[in-house]
Design an enzyme around this catalytic site. Structure first.
Site, PDB file in Angstrom:
ATOM      1  N   ASP A   1      40.685  43.005  45.196  1.00  8.84           N
ATOM      2  CA  ASP A   1      39.815  41.823  45.347  1.00  8.84           C
ATOM      3  C   ASP A   1      39.416  41.698  46.820  1.00  8.84           C
ATOM      4  O   ASP A   1      39.955  42.396  47.688  1.00  8.84           O
ATOM      5  CB  ASP A   1      40.598  40.586  44.878  1.00  8.84           C
ATOM      6  CG  ASP A   1      39.753  39.327  44.890  1.00  8.84           C
ATOM      7  OD1 ASP A   1      38.517  39.443  44.799  1.00  8.84           O
ATOM      8  OD2 ASP A   1      40.329  38.227  44.997  1.00  8.84           O
TER       9      ASP A   1
ATOM     10  N   GLU B   1      34.662  43.030  49.728  1.00 10.09           N
ATOM     11  CA  GLU B   1      33.244  43.163  50.150  1.00 10.09           C
ATOM     12  C   GLU B   1      33.133  43.671  51.594  1.00 10.09           C
ATOM     13  O   GLU B   1      32.159  44.369  51.863  1.00 10.09           O
ATOM     14  CB  GLU B   1      32.531  41.807  50.013  1.00 10.09           C
ATOM     15  CG  GLU B   1      32.399  41.342  48.574  1.00 10.09           C
ATOM     16  CD  GLU B   1      33.723  40.910  47.946  1.00 10.09           C
ATOM     17  OE1 GLU B   1      34.588  40.418  48.689  1.00 10.09           O
ATOM     18  OE2 GLU B   1      33.894  41.080  46.738  1.00 10.09           O
TER      19      GLU B   1
ATOM     20  N   ASP C   1      33.839  35.182  40.913  1.00  9.74           N
ATOM     21  CA  ASP C   1      34.200  33.771  40.737  1.00  9.74           C
ATOM     22  C   ASP C   1      33.113  32.964  40.036  1.00  9.74           C
ATOM     23  O   ASP C   1      32.353  32.235  40.661  1.00  9.74           O
ATOM     24  CB  ASP C   1      34.529  33.164  42.101  1.00  9.74           C
ATOM     25  CG  ASP C   1      35.762  33.810  42.695  1.00  9.74           C
ATOM     26  OD1 ASP C   1      36.537  34.429  41.929  1.00  9.74           O
ATOM     27  OD2 ASP C   1      35.958  33.720  43.922  1.00  9.74           O
TER      28      ASP C   1
HETATM   29  C1  GLC Z   1      39.142  35.390  44.752  1.00 14.35           C
HETATM   30  C2  GLC Z   1      39.035  36.150  43.436  1.00 14.35           C
HETATM   31  C3  GLC Z   1      39.797  35.426  42.362  1.00 14.35           C
HETATM   32  C4  GLC Z   1      41.236  35.239  42.816  1.00 14.35           C
HETATM   33  C5  GLC Z   1      41.291  34.508  44.142  1.00 14.35           C
HETATM   34  C6  GLC Z   1      42.702  34.422  44.699  1.00 14.35           C
HETATM   35  O1  GLC Z   1      38.491  34.173  44.659  1.00 14.35           O
HETATM   36  O2  GLC Z   1      37.708  36.358  43.058  1.00 14.35           O
HETATM   37  O3  GLC Z   1      39.739  36.124  41.157  1.00 14.35           O
HETATM   38  O4  GLC Z   1      41.940  34.539  41.846  1.00 14.35           O
HETATM   39  O5  GLC Z   1      40.505  35.181  45.087  1.00 14.35           O
HETATM   40  O6  GLC Z   1      43.243  35.662  44.917  1.00 14.35           O
END
Ligand code: GLC
Length: 787
Positions: free
Chosen positions: A407, A410, A484
């Site tokens: 995650d 980017e 998200d």
């Molecule tokens: C980001 C991710 C989400 C995750 C959060 C905490 O917002 O897109 O899926 O739960 O980070 O790690």
């Protein structure tokens, strides 16, 4: 032929849609051919025309100097030589190959690409290739009113991108995703264009911030970049499916995922302790709801330090992982790129000592704030850094973890630009570049490192990697979830075209957070979203720390019952889904498909985005608005059978169908097969039966090849698979079936045949042997098949 006008080279005449002055690429000064690459020099630059293979031509133009034929890492396919024939004419050159003809006009340079039958694929007229003094480049192509555009990776808005302008710049977009939200987490500068039922594709191999404008000029579309070359590939099609196969020949295909990753995933930001995870899994078991995967979000770590567990919350990580694995449940932990700046933290120490982090040109490490606080970021453009990070995955694989969730790659940084300073330098294996140029590759390279490391560490087992960010070619390493979203009906609606366009962009394994990530779901929304999730390639319920809980039982029994039944349905459909994943691996075609992919000549499909297909013969038409018990379904030509009650529908029409909360409308094309299995607790459970459903169609012959392998290793690459082709000939009430298997894998499945629409069937032959059948009250014939 191209219209001749020198309008384009009038200084100052050409402007882009911001009113900035553009300079035309100029005219041919000289032409040379070397190794089947045609290159022409302009006053200041160079244009090269090369052929990746018989169906793909590449145009590379550098207005400022020599054109380089280096590619981005998206490009992996082996090129195949073609035979060229070049004819010089007064105004230009004809460059002919067996399947592609290019006409290169000399002054100013304009390019037209045709197929061997003279079908114009792309063409330039007054406007062609141009640039700005600041290094931006742009390429215009003629657009006709009947052109449709699909793909572009992960974009909000509609399926058909005609009338949109889209930018590619990987962005952690927390603000609600709206139709006009432009930049999301993935950049896939590729699209399919459809005109009069014939398609072609275009991939812009440029990693800078790019923009595709299918909106502002009624006669031209354009693709532009903040820097680098105009470097694009045109795929000749002419079917949309062929375009995708041609594009994925260039950028690679997805490996077959481990079967467990196709089951149901439950996630939450966060399940915070080992006990919470145990209770969660126990609740699934007690309630008889299937479950394959639990995701661990950032709270499992010690102060959000990657490659650690919090000793208080997860004192026994190994034990937990093993214990759940025995019960058939996999743990997938989140791993972000930010490494906490902490001189007492081994990963940070190693990164600094070994020079693994992204730095400024002056030599100081770039620091940015993410979950752990101030952090450093590995420079994944360097192979040695990817190897290090890949090796580090052992922390997880050593305790039995086979899936990783990447995650924030980017990369997301908590500042105004949402990302790393674009002036940071990436080593890029000896070819240093700024982050401005390589930003869109950061997530791709991180995910590559995770996948390759895990693959080594798992010694033969297939890894599962989930990523938020990526670039063209990301399908080679990971599944993509669409970031998200929110628990809005609008976001459920938005997710359908988004996942379909990702599929058309070579990424077959994707899905949104089912139920919506932030804000609060409700029982009805979660029920409807779960119904869709059954048929989206990636099926995970995930929600944010501040949102109401949304496990399947969160909204009371009425909803729980329906949600559980649909999660079970996913498991029944897994054999069919798995076959589609094999197809995606072989020819790049998506699992979840827009109808336009199968019926491109039917104009009713060109914008159809609230229903979709699984493979080529199943239509799913979910309810995606609240308090709705009916919906209009479009069924294309042919006849269609209601999966639930075998009612017959005529195609080429819209139908109003009833869909109370517990019904997801599903239609199977008459004259086709589906192969299903049993529902189960998870994919680890015994899986002995296959139910072959044949939708009898008098006077027709049809076939389906079903795929099986061990579901977990790479032995399928060595021929350890089984393909079983079912062929049906339906004539005068006689069903003549052949069942033929090949491949080295013995699937050992007990197969039962169900014949639907069989009212007039009198005899059934299987491999020339007449077989007895039983008939149910609904008129379905049942036959036992033994190989
Ligand atoms: C980001 C991710 C989400 C995750 C959060 C905490 O917002 O897109 O899926 O739960 O980070 O790690």
């Amino acid at each position: 032929m191209l219209q001749d006008t020198s309008f384009a080279i009038h200084p100052g005449k050409l402007k882009d849609n911001k009113g900035d002055e553009l300079f035309d690429i100029g005219s041919v000064e000289s032409l040379s051919v070397q190794n089947d690459i045609v290159s022409v020099k302009t006053k200041t630059g160079e244009v090269a025309i090369s052929f990746f293979n018989a169906h793909t031509v590449r145009i590379t133009a550098n207005p400022f100097g020599a054109a380089t034929l280096k590619t981005s890492p998206a490009v992996v396919g082996q090129s195949k030589p073609v035979e060229l024939q070049i004819v010089e004419e007064d105004m230009g050159y004809q460059i002919k190959t067996e399947h592609i003809h290019v006409y290169l006009r000399k002054s100013p340079i304009r390019i037209q690409i045709m197929d061997a039958n003279g079908r114009v694929i792309v063409t330039e007229q007054e406007k062609g290739m141009a640039y700005k003094a600041n290094g931006e480049v742009i390429c215009y192509k003629k657009m006709e009113s009947k052109d449709h555009f699909y793909g572009f990776g992960e974009k909000p808005g509609g399926l058909n991108k005609r009338g949109d302008r889209m930018e590619m710049w990987n962005t952690d977009m927390y603000a609600p995703h709206n139709p006009e939200t432009d930049t999301l987490y993935q950049s896939i500068p590729f699209f399919v264009s459809l005109r009069d039922g014939a398609a072609h594709g275009l991939y812009f191999d440029n990693t800078w911030r790019t923009a595709f404008d299918m909106k502002n000029d009624p006669e031209y579309y354009s693709f532009a970049s903040a820097g680098g070359q105009i470097d694009y590939y045109v795929f000749v099609g002419p079917a949309i499916k062929e375009v995708i196969t041609q594009y994925t020949t260039l950028t690679g295909r997805a490996p077959i995922p481990p079967k467990w990753s196709l089951g149901y995933h439950q996630s939450r930001y966060s399940y915070e302790t080992a006990e919470e995870v145990r209770t969660l899994v126990k609740t699934f078991k007690e309630k008889g709801i299937p479950l394959d995967v639990v995701h661990l979000d950032i709270h499992y770590m010690d102060g959000y330090r990657v490659f650690t567990f919090d000793g208080n919350r997860f004192p026994d990580a190994k034990e937990l992982v093993q214990e759940l694995k025995e019960q058939g449940v996999h743990i997938v932990p989140i791993v972000d790129p930010g490494v906490k700046v902490d001189p007492e933290y081994a990963i940070y120490q190693e990164g600094v000592r070994e020079d693994y982090f992204c730095k400024y040109i002056e030599g100081n490490i770039y620091n940015g704030e993410v979950w752990p606080g101030v952090s450093a970021f590995p420079d994944f453009t360097e192979e040695r850094v990817r190897e290090w990070w890949g090796e580090k995955q052992r922390f997880y694989s050593d305790i039995g973890i086979e899936g990783i969730w990447n995650d924030m790659n980017e990369p997301a940084v908590f500042n105004e630009t949402k990302t790393m300073d674009v002036n940071v330098i990436h080593g890029n294996d000896g070819d240093p570049k700024t982050h401005r140029e390589l930003h869109n590759l950061y997530g791709f390279r991180m995910t590559q490192s995770t996948y390759e490391g895990q693959k080594k560490n798992l010694q033969g087992n297939r890894p599962f990697v989930l990523t938020r960010a990526g670039f063209a070619g990301i399908q080679r390493y990971a599944a993509v979830w669409t970031g998200d979203n929110r628990s809005f009906w609008e976001h459920l609606q938005l997710s359908l075209p988004m996942v379909m366009n990702l599929g058309l962009s070579g990424v077959p394994f994707s899905g949104p957070d089912v139920g919506g990530f932030d804000f609060h779901a409700n029982g009805e929304l979660l029920t409807r979203w779960t119904q869709v999730g059954v048929f989206t390639p990636f099926f995970r319920n995930h929600s944010a720390i501040s949102a109401d809980r949304q496990e399947p039982w969160s909204f009371g029994e009425e909803y729980e019952k329906i949600i559980a039944a649909y999660i079970r349905l996913r498991y029944q459909w897994l054999p069919q889904l798995y076959t589609m994943f094999r197809e995606a691996h072989e020819d790049g075609l998506p699992v979840m498909r827009p109808l336009v992919l199968e019926y491109p000549e039917d104009s009713n499909t060109h914008h159809l985005q609230d229903q979709f297909m699984l493979g080529s013969n199943v239509i799913v038409a979910p309810v995606i608005t609240p308090k709705t018990e009916h919906r209009v379904v479009y069924l294309p030509e042919g006849e269609w059978v209601d999966y639930w009650n075998n009612d017959l529908y005529t195609g080429g029409q819209h139908h109003l169908v009833k869909a109370p909360l517990d019904k997801l409308p599903i239609f199977i094309k008459k004259g086709s097969f589906i192969v299903l299995g049993d529902t189960k607790e998870n994919t680890k459970e015994k899986d002995d039966n296959r139910y072959v459903h044949c939708y009898y169609d008098e006077g027709k012959s049809f076939a389906f090849t079903h795929y099986e392998d061990d579901g977990k290793t790479f032995s399928y690459e060595q021929g350890e698979w089984r393909k079983t082709t079912f062929t049906a000939h339906c004539e005068a009430g006689v069903l003549n079936m052949t069942v033929e298997s090949n491949g080295d894998y013995q699937d050992g499945k007990k197969k039962t045949l169900f014949i639907h629409q069989a009212n007039y069937v009198e005899k059934v032959f299987v491999n020339d042997k007449q077989i007895d059948f039983t008939q149910s009250e609904e008129g379905i014939l049942t036959v036992s098949l033994s190989e």
